[in-house]
Design a protein around this motif. Structure first.
Motif, mmCIF file in Angstrom:
data_model
loop_
_atom_site.group_PDB
_atom_site.id
_atom_site.type_symbol
_atom_site.label_atom_id
_atom_site.label_comp_id
_atom_site.label_asym_id
_atom_site.label_seq_id
_atom_site.Cartn_x
_atom_site.Cartn_y
_atom_site.Cartn_z
ATOM 1 N N ILE A 55 -3.837 7.421 4.869
ATOM 2 C CA ILE A 55 -4.340 7.753 3.542
ATOM 3 C C ILE A 55 -5.081 6.522 3.035
ATOM 4 O O ILE A 55 -4.526 5.427 3.055
ATOM 5 N N CYS A 110 2.338 5.062 4.994
ATOM 6 C CA CYS A 110 1.986 6.415 5.443
ATOM 7 C C CYS A 110 3.002 6.939 6.459
ATOM 8 O O CYS A 110 3.414 8.103 6.383
ATOM 9 N N ARG A 130 -3.775 2.945 1.290
ATOM 10 C CA ARG A 130 -2.333 2.819 1.506
ATOM 11 C C ARG A 130 -2.122 2.166 2.856
ATOM 12 O O ARG A 130 -2.895 2.386 3.788
#
Length: 171
Positions: free
Chosen positions: A41, A49, A44
């Motif tokens: 993501i 994740c 992030r």
């Protein structure tokens, strides 16, 4: 001789997923990494994740306790292998577990503190199966099944396997 080492015990602390993924990725020996069932993501970290993907499954089955990950080390011993061959093995093992329902993250390393030439893979599995909710436990049966799978995919390579207690623990 290539060796499959299933690290057992001491993977119960709440931050273990992030910590072990960070360990794999931040090693000075890292060559490549990959995952199945964990999606990046933007903005992030990879470890966040993987953690969120693992916990989505754990929480769906109300199993966010006990041994949270299975750490597997695939060591190649004195076998002369290239980075691409190591990644092929890592991808094969990653696919093997993912198609059985287990999310995973892996990293290939070149060298260690004790041996600068030691090629190996660190793999971390979510211990909760995404399809069945069953927990993964390292047993002679499932370690032997992985060995048999690898012998079929990489004929002529003599694989061994076993467990070892993990030193890994962080509060």
């Amino acid at each position: 001789m290539p060796n499959l080492i299933f690290k057992v015990k001491n993977y119960r602390n709440v931050d273990v997923v992030e910590t072990i993924v960070d360990y794999i990725r931040s090693s000075v020996y890292i060559e490549a990494y990959g995952s199945r069932g964990c999606f990046p993501i933007p903005e992030r970290s990879v470890s966040e994740c993987v953690r969120d993907a693992f916990y989505a499954v754990k929480n769906a089955y109300y199993k966010a306790d006990g041994q949270l990950v299975q750490h597997i080390i695939v060591g190649f011993g004195d076998v002369d292998v290239t980075e691409s061959q190591v990644c092929m093995v890592a991808d094969a093992i990653s696919d093997y577990y993912f198609f059985k329902g287990y999310q995973n993250f892996w990293g290939s390393h070149w060298g260690s503190e004790n041996n600068g030439l030691y090629r190996h893979i660190h793999m971390v599995l979510n211990t909760v199966n995404g399809r069945t909710g069953e927990r993964f436990l390292a047993t002679n049966d499932n370690m032997g099944e992985l060995k048999t799978f690898l012998m079929g995919v990489f004929p002529g390579v003599c694989w061994t396997y076993g467990t070892d207690e993990s030193f890994f623990y962080r509060k």
